[in-house]
Design a protein around this motif. Structure first.
Motif, mmCIF file in Angstrom:
data_model
loop_
_atom_site.group_PDB
_atom_site.id
_atom_site.type_symbol
_atom_site.label_atom_id
_atom_site.label_comp_id
_atom_site.label_asym_id
_atom_site.label_seq_id
_atom_site.Cartn_x
_atom_site.Cartn_y
_atom_site.Cartn_z
ATOM 1 N N HIS A 1 0.858 -1.184 0.000
ATOM 2 C CA HIS A 1 0.000 0.000 0.000
ATOM 3 C C HIS A 1 0.893 1.233 0.000
ATOM 4 O O HIS A 1 1.651 1.455 0.946
ATOM 5 N N LEU B 1 2.188 -4.641 3.505
ATOM 6 C CA LEU B 1 1.249 -5.029 4.543
ATOM 7 C C LEU B 1 1.589 -6.428 5.040
ATOM 8 O O LEU B 1 2.392 -7.148 4.444
ATOM 9 N N VAL C 1 -7.445 -2.600 4.475
ATOM 10 C CA VAL C 1 -6.635 -1.435 4.126
ATOM 11 C C VAL C 1 -7.574 -0.280 3.784
ATOM 12 O O VAL C 1 -8.589 -0.470 3.120
#
Length: 258
Positions: free
Chosen positions: A182, A187, A224
């Motif tokens: 991201h 992540l 996210v």
């Protein structure tokens, strides 16, 4: 073998065979120009593409060229249907068009990855053995949802025969690692197990399936928060995190207008 569809101005793209290491490609023009042609006559065309893939992997094709994922459309841009089976057995029937891995996303949305499976024709109420026998290709797709409404579905550039997946394929299920970046930051990776034949069986309880329909196995929503101008890269890799199985979905969220 690994297959992709290069954008060529048409709605279905031009079929290419991609090398095992994702570095080289070759047009399949002398065999088939579109993936749907292959699916419609799998028994005759697939062995010819497999021979082409073997030659490509051994560096024996004079007209091979560097593979460029950014030139790919979705490998099957216009499927006959797209349905995702959740962990609880629920079925979501989705839009019939897939976007290429690099097409921008127009609005912040929830990200729901799925293992994508294509099989040959399956009768209603088929069993697992029949589904595995009919299984043709696997890939990665991502549904984007805003307040439960589907905004878009992106597909990774490659569709791959199960035998090409090595240790990631047990013969019944895929064992892989979902890796996400991201805005360039990694992540927490997620190990996933997905059984595409089970999803196909579930769908045949509702109706017969014909080749060109896509079945998805939900891999769980990605936690996210996206904002305009963000980037997100999703990749299903071997369990050691080293080998990309289907190529990455690498897209940008359209920034706000100036």
């Amino acid at each position: 073998m690994k297959l992709a569809s290069y954008a060529d101005g048409s709605r279905d793209g031009h079929l290419v065979v991609v090398s095992r290491d994702l570095t080289q490609a070759h047009y399949a023009s002398g065999i088939a120009t579109r993936l749907q042609q292959v699916l419609d006559d799998w028994g005759f065309i697939a062995p010819q593409l497999q021979d082409l893939a073997v030659q490509l992997n051994h560096g024996k094709l004079r007209h091979a060229f560097p593979f460029e994922p950014e030139k790919c459309m979705a490998p099957l841009p216009r499927p006959h249907g797209w349905a995702v089976v959740g962990a609880d057995g629920s079925v979501r029937r989705e839009a019939g068009q897939l976007l290429g891995a690099g097409m921008p996303l127009r609005a912040a949305a929830a990200c729901e990855p799925a293992l994508m499976a294509i099989a040959g024709d399956l009768h209603a109420a088929s069993d697992t053995a029949a589904a595995l026998d009919a299984l043709r290709l696997l890939g990665l797709a991502v549904d984007w949802r805003l307040d439960s409404e589907l905004l878009a579905t992106h597909a990774a550039p490659l569709l791959v025969t199960p035998d090409e997946l090595g240790e990631a394929w047990t013969g019944v299920r895929l064992q892989a690692r979902l890796v996400a970046l991201h805005n360039g930051s990694k992540l927490e990776p997620r190990d996933v197990v997905a059984a595409p034949a089970d999803a196909l069986v579930r769908l045949t309880r509702l109706r017969a399936q014909r080749t060109g329909q896509l079945a998805g196995v939900a891999l769980g929503a990605l936690d996210v928060a996206l904002a305009p101008g963000d980037s997100l890269r999703l990749d299903l890799k071997s369990t050691d995190g080293q080998t990309s199985l289907f190529g990455a979905i690498d897209l940008d969220l359209t920034p706000p207008a100036a």
